[in-house]
Design an enzyme around this catalytic site. Structure first.
Site, PDB file in Angstrom:
ATOM      1  N   ARG A   1       0.867  -1.171   0.000  1.00 54.26           N
ATOM      2  CA  ARG A   1       0.000   0.000   0.000  1.00 54.26           C
ATOM      3  C   ARG A   1       0.907   1.225   0.000  1.00 54.26           C
ATOM      4  O   ARG A   1       1.813   1.330   0.838  1.00 54.26           O
ATOM      5  CB  ARG A   1      -0.862   0.008   1.257  1.00 54.26           C
TER       6      ARG A   1
ATOM      7  N   HIS B   1      -8.030   7.020   0.343  1.00 58.30           N
ATOM      8  CA  HIS B   1      -8.904   5.833   0.509  1.00 58.30           C
ATOM      9  C   HIS B   1      -9.357   5.279  -0.836  1.00 58.30           C
ATOM     10  O   HIS B   1     -10.380   4.596  -0.935  1.00 58.30           O
ATOM     11  CB  HIS B   1     -10.185   6.166   1.325  1.00 58.30           C
TER      12      HIS B   1
ATOM     13  N   GLY C   1     -14.193   5.991   8.791  1.00 55.89           N
ATOM     14  CA  GLY C   1     -13.372   5.373   9.826  1.00 55.89           C
ATOM     15  C   GLY C   1     -12.794   6.499  10.654  1.00 55.89           C
ATOM     16  O   GLY C   1     -13.310   7.633  10.634  1.00 55.89           O
TER      17      GLY C   1
END
Ligand code: AMP
Length: 397
Positions: free
Chosen positions: A90, A179, A209
């Site tokens: 990521r 995101h 979140g």
């Protein structure tokens, strides 16, 4: 194919080993307090988790420990590192360089390094993870999957700030959004659930979140999102202020005799739901305080819902039609009170929640009534699986 997914933070490293055909998670874990005393929790498949208090002076040592545990005779799930076929990393910021995931080579590493300015807390940590894996497993193909890539389809009118154009030209100051891996995964999954073609699917995806962002997806592509140059913009978040009048920054600095850095720290780490409620950044603590009658906690929740509803309304009006409104991530998947508070502010869109279905947590479910003009769904996100899928796609190519 076994894919190791690595998500490196500044002092943490999350990992999952995923078998790509069955999409089974063979093992997962989290290294924390890297650079300090170190703590590692490793969960091998369906076996009991193992917790180790092991010195983790740096990310290299953390990756070494992860590889050791994955191949450990007692706690491991593979017999040798040869069974790891690919690694997916990521990476938070890909700037304007990356509109899609990519295989990692020297050029890609240089471009990720060039984006460190834009994400000084995240990209350097991501690079350390890449570097550690390259040193320990030089033969294994690796992919970078960017949080920003999905949003590179935003039109200029959506991503430009109303500041002199030369700052965009000179420094690429613009909205990037984050995101993206989650928004894309949830958009595709919801289209599947609604039996629609993902390429002709319109939705407003609410990733709520601790960090939170909303994305307008038109014909399967991101056309606008609430986070900006950095993840500070948009919604009121756990500790981040979201959108504010930029003049507030100078005003606080003057009144409190603070430096710019100190004010930015305040807006990133001491604001949002925590700052307004004075209770916590965590919605479970917030709900407990509301149940005890704490008015500041109630105000923080109301403000969170109000801002989220504003963005959903704005994005719905920017698209010709909306096939679904979707909630995901920690709050979106688990907190029916927040979902109800947001949807109650969107009655003019014809939204109607089913109070019983809205009690559900962490499952793929439609939570609106059959009469609701737009269906409202909860679709749990799975960024690790999305990273593994993209890595496999790139390696197979
Ligand atoms: P995330 O950043 O996606 O992990 O989300 C963190 C937020 O989700 C926190 O505010 C938590 O209160 C909330 N959250 C996570 N899990 C749950 C749960 N099981 N029940 C209620 N809220 C949760």
């Amino acid at each position: 194919m076994n894919v190791l997914v690595i998500n490196c933070g500044s002092s943490s490293l999350k990992y999952q080993l995923i078998e790509s055909e069955s999409e089974e998670v063979l093992a997962k874990g989290l290294c924390e307090r890297i650079g300090l005393d170190g703590h590692l929790k490793h969960t091998p498949g369906d076996k009991e988790p193992v917790e180790l208090e092991e010195p983790l002076p740096d990310h290299m040592k953390a990756v070494e420990m992860v590889l050791k545990l994955l191949t450990d005779p007692e706690h491991g799930v593979i017999t040798s590192l040869d069974e790891i076929d690919a690694i997916g990393h990521r990476v938070v910021h890909g700037g304007e360089w990356f509109a899609a995931s990519t295989l990692i080579n020297e050029e890609v590493i240089q471009a990720i390094t060039n984006c460190c300015d834009l994400a000084p807390l995240h990209n350097p940590a991501n690079l350390i993870g890449i570097d550690a894996c390259r040193k320990l497993m030089p033969e294994v193909p690796m992919a970078a999957v960017f949080d920003t890539a999905f949003h590179q389809t935003m039109p200029e009118e959506a991503f430009l700030y109303g500041i002199p154009y030369e700052y965009y030209r000179r420094y690429r100051i613009r909205k990037y959004g984050f995101h993206g891996t989650s928004h894309r995964y949830v958009a595709i999954r919801t289209a599947e659930l609604l039996k629609k073609d993902p390429g002709h699917f319109n939705a407003v995806i609410c990733h709520l979140g601790n960090g939170a962002s909303i994305c307008a997806v038109q014909n399967g592509r991101s056309v606008d999102t609430s986070m900006g140059l950095t993840p500070l913009d948009g919604l009121v978040m756990g500790t981040r202020c979201g959108t504010i009048d930029p003049a507030v920054i100078e005003y606080i600095a003057q009144k409190e005799d603070k430096s710019l850095t100190q004010v930015m720290e305040l807006l990133n780490k001491k604001s949002g739901v925590e700052g307004v409620s004075g209770v916590s950044s965590d919605f479970r603590d917030l709900e407990a305080a509301i149940n005890k009658g704490n008015p500041q906690a109630k105000l923080a929740l109301d403000q969170f819902c109000y801002r989220a509803a504003q963005y959903i309304g704005a994005y719905a009006s920017a698209m010709s039609h909306v096939d679904a409104i979707v909630f995901t991530a920690g709050i979106g998947e688990n907190n029916g009170t927040a979902r109800a508070g947001i949807c109650a502010r969107l009655k003019y869109l014809g939204l109607e929640l089913d109070d019983t279905l809205n009690q559900e947590r962490s499952v793929e479910i439609r939570i609106s009534t059959k009469q609701s003009r737009i269906p409202v769904w909860v679709v749990p996100t799975n960024e690790e699986l999305a990273i593994a899928r993209e890595t496999v796609e790139l390696v197979k190519k």
